[in-house]
Design an enzyme around this catalytic site. Structure first.
Site, mmCIF file in Angstrom:
data_model
loop_
_atom_site.group_PDB
_atom_site.id
_atom_site.type_symbol
_atom_site.label_atom_id
_atom_site.label_comp_id
_atom_site.label_asym_id
_atom_site.label_seq_id
_atom_site.Cartn_x
_atom_site.Cartn_y
_atom_site.Cartn_z
ATOM 1 N N SER A 117 46.821 35.987 42.053
ATOM 2 C CA SER A 117 48.040 36.269 41.414
ATOM 3 C C SER A 117 48.688 37.649 41.272
ATOM 4 O O SER A 117 49.991 37.758 40.755
ATOM 5 C CB SER A 117 48.106 35.533 39.731
ATOM 6 O OG SER A 117 46.928 36.232 39.199
ATOM 7 N N SER B 85 32.889 43.370 43.933
ATOM 8 C CA SER B 85 32.116 43.898 42.871
ATOM 9 C C SER B 85 33.108 45.137 42.443
ATOM 10 O O SER B 85 34.219 45.248 42.223
ATOM 11 C CB SER B 85 30.834 44.471 43.328
ATOM 12 O OG SER B 85 30.010 44.921 42.199
ATOM 13 N N TYR C 185 31.314 43.911 31.352
ATOM 14 C CA TYR C 185 31.806 44.085 32.700
ATOM 15 C C TYR C 185 30.882 44.648 33.539
ATOM 16 O O TYR C 185 30.680 43.846 34.670
ATOM 17 C CB TYR C 185 33.159 45.005 32.627
ATOM 18 C CG TYR C 185 33.680 45.103 34.005
ATOM 19 C CD1 TYR C 185 34.514 44.195 34.652
ATOM 20 C CD2 TYR C 185 33.422 46.310 34.803
ATOM 21 C CE1 TYR C 185 34.927 44.481 35.795
ATOM 22 C CE2 TYR C 185 34.110 46.187 36.110
ATOM 23 C CZ TYR C 185 34.889 45.431 36.524
ATOM 24 O OH TYR C 185 35.326 45.396 37.853
ATOM 25 N N LYS D 33 28.981 42.593 36.781
ATOM 26 C CA LYS D 33 28.947 42.983 38.068
ATOM 27 C C LYS D 33 27.627 43.397 38.584
ATOM 28 O O LYS D 33 27.201 43.134 39.555
ATOM 29 C CB LYS D 33 29.877 44.299 38.299
ATOM 30 C CG LYS D 33 31.135 43.800 37.941
ATOM 31 C CD LYS D 33 31.834 43.068 38.991
ATOM 32 C CE LYS D 33 33.415 43.023 38.904
ATOM 33 N NZ LYS D 33 34.001 42.062 39.841
#
Length: 276
Positions: free
Chosen positions: A13, A133, A147, A151
């Site tokens: 998006s 990543s 976060y 990752k």
């Protein structure tokens, strides 16, 4: 490679996903991008990419999206796991629920997608999975623990998956972007406990401001899309590719050669040596 290949991109998006969908469809690939607010189209749209609904947190949504593309095209040649967002805040200010939510999208979302597409790729004895990543996937970023942890998990998962599927003709790789100017800046969230009552408030806010300033000066996501197009054609890819400012690409190499404490000081200085 055949430009008629079918490419499936999560999180299309905005940002990286949208840029990849636009560029890859413009050069001739059949591209299916996804967003949570899309609807399934009744007619094929091959002059541009097709946007379909997908929530990577929902297994039924994942299965419906994959089945829609396979029913229409009979194949998925490339999966690009891009969907994700960032939570910022100190560890002490991050709830277990917030950690779980971050992992559910950024890590388990990619796992769900891989598991959904692997049977088809295995049957065809071909396919490519690109897991997006981050620099935060190999360097722990201050006040970005949820976060970075998600990752880091994605990186380990990808290394394991490569071993398992390489003999089956399936390629898997990591693409690790540094600072880019995307909608990620606006999609980043602070934890609920990130308030001026927190003892970490000033340091956390400053560290995130440093990241935002870097992103605002970052490269256009179109550059990442071009990199993806080149990686699609690599027959035997490396496990990871970095892209972004040269200082961040250099940091990716230095981490494995510098003494740990020296590298830690380098990161501290980057995120405000006075406060950290």
């Amino acid at each position: 490679m055949n430009r008629e290949q079918v490419i499936f991109i999560t999180g299309a998006s905005s940002g990286f996903g949208q840029s990849c969908a636009d560029y890859l469809s413009d050069i001739g690939y059949r591209v299916y991008g996804t967003s949570r607010t899309a609807t399934f189209p009744s007619q094929p749209t091959y002059r541009h990419w097709t946007n379909i609904p997908l929530d990577v947190r929902d297994q039924q949504s994942v299965d419906r999206a994959i089945r829609f593309v396979l029913d229409r095209e009979g194949r998925i040649d490339v999966l690009i796991n891009n969907a994700g967002y960032g939570i910022a805040g100190a560890v002490e200010d991050t709830s277990i629920t917030e950690y779980q939510q971050q992992f559910d999208t950024n890590f388990f979302g990619a796992v769900r997608m891989c598991k959904a597409v692997l049977p088809h790729m295995r049957e065809n004895q071909s396919g490519l999975i690109i897991n997006i990543s981050s620099i935060g996937g190999f360097i722990g970023l201050p006040f970005q623990s949820a976060y970075s942890a998600a990752k880091f998990a994605l990186e380990g998962f990808t290394e394991c998956l490569r071993f398992e599927v390489k003999p089956l003709g399936i390629r898997v790789l990591l693409l690790e972007p540094g600072d880019f100017l995307t909608g990620f800046i606006h999609n980043r969230r602070y934890t609920q406990q990130h308030t001026d009552a927190s003892p970490y408030f000033q340091r956390s806010t400053h560290a995130v401001d440093v990241i935002i300033r870097g992103e605002q000066k970052g490269r256009a996501p179109f550059e990442l899309a071009k990199k993806v197009s080149s990686l699609i054609q690599v027959k035997s890819p490396r496990v990871r590719y970095t892209i972004g400012p040269w200082t961040q690409r250099l940091a990716a190499k230095l981490k494995y050669f510098f003494p740990a404490k020296l590298f830690e000081r380098f990161v501290e200085k980057e995120f405000n040596h006075d406060a950290l």
